[in-house]
Design an enzyme around this catalytic site. Sequence first.
Site, PDB file in Angstrom:
ATOM      1  N   CYS A   1       6.524   6.908  -6.211  1.00  0.00           N
ATOM      2  CA  CYS A   1       5.967   8.119  -6.815  1.00  0.00           C
ATOM      3  C   CYS A   1       4.558   8.412  -6.299  1.00  0.00           C
ATOM      4  O   CYS A   1       4.068   9.524  -6.412  1.00  0.00           O
ATOM      5  CB  CYS A   1       5.987   8.049  -8.330  1.00  0.00           C
ATOM      6  SG  CYS A   1       5.424   6.504  -8.980  1.00  0.00           S
TER       7      CYS A   1
ATOM      8  N   HIS B   1      -3.115  -0.362   7.526  1.00  0.00           N
ATOM      9  CA  HIS B   1      -2.701   0.456   6.388  1.00  0.00           C
ATOM     10  C   HIS B   1      -1.574  -0.213   5.599  1.00  0.00           C
ATOM     11  O   HIS B   1      -1.626  -0.297   4.381  1.00  0.00           O
ATOM     12  CB  HIS B   1      -2.270   1.847   6.853  1.00  0.00           C
ATOM     13  CG  HIS B   1      -1.910   2.762   5.728  1.00  0.00           C
ATOM     14  ND1 HIS B   1      -2.868   3.416   4.981  1.00  0.00           N
ATOM     15  CD2 HIS B   1      -0.717   3.090   5.175  1.00  0.00           C
ATOM     16  CE1 HIS B   1      -2.280   4.115   4.031  1.00  0.00           C
ATOM     17  NE2 HIS B   1      -0.965   3.933   4.132  1.00  0.00           N
TER      18      HIS B   1
END
Lengths: 262, 424
Positions: B53, B102
């Site tokens: 989400c 990342h």
Amino acid sequence: MIVFFNISLVGYLLASIIYFVQLVYRRQVISNIAVATVIAGFVSHTLVLGLRSQATGHGPYTTSFEVAVFFAWVLAGIFLFANWKYQIKDLGAFVLPVVFLVFLYATFLSREVVAFPDTEFQALLTLHRTLSILGYAALAMAFAVGCMYLIQERQVKSKKLGMMFFRMPSLETLDNLNSRVISIGFPLFTLGFITGTIWNMEMTQHSLFSWNMIKVWPLIAGWLIYGLVFFGRLFVGLRGKRAAQFSMAGFATVMLTYFLHV
Amino acid sequence: MAAPNLILVGVNHKTTPVEVREKLAFNQDKIEESTEILLQHSEIHENIIISTCNRVEIYARVDDVSAGIDCLKKFLSEYHRIELEELEQYFYSYKDNETVEHLFKVSSSLDSMVLGEAQVLGQVKDAYTLARSLRATGQILNQLFEKAFNVAKRVREETGIAESAVSISSAAVELARKIFDDLENHTVMLVGTGEMAELAAKHLISYGAKTIYITSRTYERAAALAQTLNGSALDFQHFREDLHKADIVISSTAAPKFIIERDMVDAAIRQRRNRPMFFIDIAVPRDIAPEVNELENVYLYDIDDLQGVVNANVKEREREAELAIEIIQSEVDKFNNWIVSLDAVPTIVEIRKQAESSALTEAEKTLGKMPHLSEEDRQTIHNMSQSIVNKILHKPTVKLKKKTQAHDGHTYLKAIRELFHLDD
């Protein structure tokens, strides 16, 4: 012996520093190194005691030097035990500096070998000194734990949770540990006190009241403070902050006594 | 073999509002479908799609970095039928080292909304497992993701990033655990049946608290909650008489005035022979007189105090995040070394092949001039030529392997390939 003595001295200094670093940078590696350093210092320390006793032909409790070294050894031993049993890593930052300071103090004392007083009460004197040193070491431990308790209690009470809050054990754990060391230390201290008094009386053939009062009063005061904690815990629910404060005050008094005697 | 080019295109909660993120999200079926589509591209050799989400990210190994990034962006736009121009402002894209860094940050929860939350690691693991089962990953992405899980574990173990509580109810539990050793033998009393009080109680129960008393102005509600929490209900008129039995009191009534005053607690603590008490007042207006905190062995936290703890903990996590970044950076370097060392092996093989074939040719030439030699002697000459090759190449080989583990590995590799004409 001097080599091992210096190894232990440096070992305890390093361990104290590493434990302080560990308070800030909590990493497993650091605490492993810290424990290893203490163990190294302790092993070498044990050799110091062994060699000294071999050289003098009696246990390490005749001169101030021997007493200081023996005291530090017991304290380091109790620390290693408590560290293993309770897994309180930060205890080291509070106990190791004490061990180091006692050791450092010992470096300034005469290393002259003094024969054990040749009296008919040798066994009594040995008993007195052993009991007292064991007792003092336990009480020194109570001092360190009390110090941790007060820091942690202050943080919880003031609602300002500093860095140490997360690292340090719960108040209950610290209070229990304090209770345990006092309940070992106080009886030993008392027995040491009694045997010492008897020996003194036998040796000097003096009555109970002819002591050097200035020297003895602080000791009695210390004994009363610890008695208050010991019996207070048992009977009136004395605990926590009060118990911690008293154990610190008691130790300060006992230390004062020691320096008055030297 | 060229160095593998790792790229990443994505959007997350920092760059993109939820209205856009939800349009870009993939459910499992869509991930399966998309992974297959991406593998059809000649440009893309491996790919993994992460969709939660808070983020949608596609990791891929490609031949050409910028073409690969364009390809992934175009895919996201076409697949979700949103104009690329509209999406462009939200996308971030990374290549090589940045991609590795990342991913390590994501798996270690440094890129999460709540620093140090545990959920994201599971989501990354699921994404990886799915991609792997679809055979969309190869040696490089497998290694990258396995490494990312290790890094996350290291960060969790070596820093306090996930340690301190960052919600009101977990802060209450954390405090309780710093006052009491373990909660198992301790008693909790709920005064009032608010939702937050219930949550905190459940939290305490999960840490071992067994005896629970519940009291409320309406007895039925106390009884109902007592049933769910496996506790016992107390009559609201008389709960103060049992106050001394409680180690932890959570108060959350709608009473307009204080319902627990200093003298009540003073009496209780005497009855308890000074065993500590922890009061948690989450009611507004407050239920417990603030003077209660002045009593010895009594600790009172109201909702603002707890919020203060949470804020301090968030700061603590931020501090720990700096330590985590250091760990991640060193792990990124290690991963790069691994990538570069992949490059060293084929180079070494090529050099050896070249040298060995030269040695063989030269030996044959020499032997051609000496037909009188026995088979045994010929073999000796061959052996000698091979030994010379081995001797000469041994040191540079070892050195090259070692150098490719270091920062400047690429330079050495390039020099070697150039000196030996390997790329001609």
